[in-house]
Write a protein that holds these residues in place. Structure first.
Motif, PDB file in Angstrom:
ATOM      1  N   HIS A 301     -67.658 -25.165  14.991  1.00  0.00           N
ATOM      2  CA  HIS A 301     -67.170 -24.302  13.912  1.00  0.00           C
ATOM      3  C   HIS A 301     -67.948 -24.589  12.637  1.00  0.00           C
ATOM      4  O   HIS A 301     -68.345 -25.731  12.389  1.00  0.00           O
ATOM      5  CB  HIS A 301     -65.689 -24.574  13.613  1.00  0.00           C
ATOM      6  CG  HIS A 301     -64.745 -24.113  14.671  1.00  0.00           C
ATOM      7  ND1 HIS A 301     -63.885 -23.059  14.499  1.00  0.00           N
ATOM      8  CD2 HIS A 301     -64.514 -24.587  15.926  1.00  0.00           C
ATOM      9  CE1 HIS A 301     -63.159 -22.898  15.585  1.00  0.00           C
ATOM     10  NE2 HIS A 301     -63.525 -23.811  16.474  1.00  0.00           N
ATOM     11  N   LEU A 302     -68.123 -23.570  11.817  1.00  0.00           N
ATOM     12  CA  LEU A 302     -68.678 -23.771  10.484  1.00  0.00           C
ATOM     13  C   LEU A 302     -67.553 -24.078   9.499  1.00  0.00           C
ATOM     14  O   LEU A 302     -66.472 -23.489   9.582  1.00  0.00           O
ATOM     15  CB  LEU A 302     -69.421 -22.514  10.016  1.00  0.00           C
ATOM     16  CG  LEU A 302     -70.709 -22.159  10.761  1.00  0.00           C
ATOM     17  CD1 LEU A 302     -71.241 -20.819  10.257  1.00  0.00           C
ATOM     18  CD2 LEU A 302     -71.768 -23.251  10.574  1.00  0.00           C
ATOM     19  N   PRO A 303     -67.785 -24.981   8.539  1.00  0.00           N
ATOM     20  CA  PRO A 303     -66.781 -25.226   7.499  1.00  0.00           C
ATOM     21  C   PRO A 303     -66.658 -24.003   6.583  1.00  0.00           C
ATOM     22  O   PRO A 303     -67.609 -23.239   6.415  1.00  0.00           O
ATOM     23  CB  PRO A 303     -67.348 -26.424   6.727  1.00  0.00           C
ATOM     24  CG  PRO A 303     -68.444 -26.974   7.581  1.00  0.00           C
ATOM     25  CD  PRO A 303     -68.972 -25.839   8.392  1.00  0.00           C
ATOM     26  N   VAL A 304     -65.493 -23.822   5.992  1.00  0.00           N
ATOM     27  CA  VAL A 304     -65.255 -22.739   5.036  1.00  0.00           C
ATOM     28  C   VAL A 304     -64.713 -23.345   3.750  1.00  0.00           C
ATOM     29  O   VAL A 304     -63.711 -24.069   3.765  1.00  0.00           O
ATOM     30  CB  VAL A 304     -64.252 -21.702   5.592  1.00  0.00           C
ATOM     31  CG1 VAL A 304     -63.966 -20.623   4.549  1.00  0.00           C
ATOM     32  CG2 VAL A 304     -64.790 -21.072   6.871  1.00  0.00           C
ATOM     33  N   LEU A 305     -65.386 -23.080   2.631  1.00  0.00           N
ATOM     34  CA  LEU A 305     -64.965 -23.573   1.327  1.00  0.00           C
ATOM     35  C   LEU A 305     -64.360 -22.430   0.532  1.00  0.00           C
ATOM     36  O   LEU A 305     -64.994 -21.392   0.333  1.00  0.00           O
ATOM     37  CB  LEU A 305     -66.145 -24.178   0.568  1.00  0.00           C
ATOM     38  CG  LEU A 305     -65.806 -24.884  -0.750  1.00  0.00           C
ATOM     39  CD1 LEU A 305     -64.930 -26.115  -0.490  1.00  0.00           C
ATOM     40  CD2 LEU A 305     -67.081 -25.287  -1.486  1.00  0.00           C
ATOM     41  N   VAL A 306     -63.129 -22.616   0.085  1.00  0.00           N
ATOM     42  CA  VAL A 306     -62.363 -21.567  -0.591  1.00  0.00           C
ATOM     43  C   VAL A 306     -62.096 -21.979  -2.034  1.00  0.00           C
ATOM     44  O   VAL A 306     -61.707 -23.122  -2.305  1.00  0.00           O
ATOM     45  CB  VAL A 306     -61.018 -21.325   0.130  1.00  0.00           C
ATOM     46  CG1 VAL A 306     -60.196 -20.258  -0.586  1.00  0.00           C
ATOM     47  CG2 VAL A 306     -61.253 -20.943   1.582  1.00  0.00           C
ATOM     48  N   GLU A 307     -62.295 -21.060  -2.966  1.00  0.00           N
ATOM     49  CA  GLU A 307     -61.923 -21.256  -4.358  1.00  0.00           C
ATOM     50  C   GLU A 307     -60.656 -20.469  -4.654  1.00  0.00           C
ATOM     51  O   GLU A 307     -60.558 -19.294  -4.281  1.00  0.00           O
ATOM     52  CB  GLU A 307     -63.029 -20.765  -5.297  1.00  0.00           C
ATOM     53  CG  GLU A 307     -64.268 -21.636  -5.318  1.00  0.00           C
ATOM     54  CD  GLU A 307     -65.250 -21.152  -6.381  1.00  0.00           C
ATOM     55  OE1 GLU A 307     -65.287 -19.934  -6.641  1.00  0.00           O
ATOM     56  OE2 GLU A 307     -65.959 -21.980  -6.953  1.00  0.00           O
TER      57      GLU A 307
END
Length: 336
Positions: A301-307
């Motif tokens: 899986h790719l990481p997901v960064l959320v603001e």
């Protein structure tokens, strides 16, 4: 004879596409919805050559159907340029959440720890937290002292929630049945926000449908302001994801794009032909500003960064989608 075989294959794929729209009737039908993008493309590729033969009318109808099906997935497609995000507020702090499926046997755990150190998120939701990861995550206890690790019965598919910010006074984090969900109320500058990490099993014929039922009570118990992220093993338009959102009275953030593909396939295929199965949900005072897929860290899986930020109590969202808007292609900037 070749045209006949192609016609039968086209009809079979069309039936699979159609079945995916009736996933609410039975989880077996919902399993087809996860491959809607791929089925749409394959159906169109079979229909196009048949436009010049005796099956032209049927092929034209199926081609239009495939295009219409594909159009329902465009929010999850990878973008060649950044999508306009909700403007970052000048008067509010912007926080970050990092969602990662670690992969239980990840051969490069130091890449994960390095990414966490470079992005420095406020809170981290993790899936496939095996025994190996209990040790590795111990190395960043100083940076993320507030944490809960929820083991799965097989010792492989647990979840975890790490935070730089303290848990709200008078609250305690907790694990849900079989380690599929971790929840904590985190203090963001004096505002308590329920944060949850979730990891669902694979779709029917495996246990995803029944597992969501087991999580109905903890999902319904999430506070008025909450953000939840995890590997749902389900695409955002599926009945499974809609059911999770409904149980928690949550909105699904527009997808950051494909995040999973078999680990033996190259990364560029994952980014453009993978499945968008890592989801972020929110409700209440949470406003999501952007979401970006990050680099490969050894997982499938790719990481997901959320603001995201928190609206003041006295301001209601402009519309029902405001808390779920995202910029799936934008890079994340410094926080306030």
């Amino acid at each position: 004879m070749t045209a006949g075989v192609a016609f039968l294959a086209m009809i079979a794929l069309s039936a699979a596409l159609l079945a995916g729209f009736f996933g609410a009737l039975h989880p077996a039908l919902d399993s087809f919805s996860h491959f809607r993008i791929h089925l749409s493309v394959l159906t169109a590729l079979l229909a196009i050559p048949l436009l010049g033969g005796s099956y032209r009318l049927q092929a034209a109808a199926v081609l239009l159907f495939a295009i219409a099906c594909f159009a329902t997935t465009t929010s999850a497609l990878p973008r060649l340029w950044p999508q306009q995000a909700v403007a970052r507020p000048a008067d509010r702090i912007v926080y970050t959440l990092l969602q990662m499926n670690l992969r239980f046997d990840n051969p490069t755990p130091k890449k994960v720890l390095s990414l966490i150190g470079r992005t420095n998120p406020d809170v981290i939701t993790l899936d496939e937290v095996s025994g190996m990861w209990t040790t590795e995550l111990g190395y960043i206890t100083g940076a993320y002292p507030y944490r809960i690790l929820c083991p799965y019965p097989n010792g492989v598919f647990g979840v975890a929630l790490l935070s730089r910010r303290p848990f709200a006074a008078g609250t305690a984090p907790h694990c849900e049945p079989r380690g599929a969900m971790a929840t904590a109320t985190i203090d963001f500058g004096g505002t308590g926000v329920d944060v949850a990490a979730i990891h669902l099993s694979w779709p029917w014929p495996l246990e995803q449908y029944w597992q969501i039922g087991e999580l109905a009570e903890p999902l319904a118990a999430l506070g008025e302001t909450a953000i939840m992220a995890g590997d749902c093993n389900a695409v955002p338009w599926s009945a499974a994801v809609r059911r999770v959102a409904s149980l928690g009275k949550l909105m699904v953030m527009p997808s950051a794009g494909p995040t999973w593909i078999h680990r033996k396939l190259p990364d560029f295929l994952r980014r453009f032909a993978g499945l968008p199965i890592d989801q972020v949900f929110s409700k209440g005072a949470v406003t999501i500003h952007s979401a970006a897929r990050l680099e490969d860290t050894g997982s499938d899986h790719l990481p997901v960064l959320v603001e995201f930020s928190l609206r003041p109590d006295d301001r209601e969202p402009k519309d029902e989608h405001e808390t779920a808007l995202a910029s799936s292609g934008s890079s994340t900037g410094p926080r306030g």
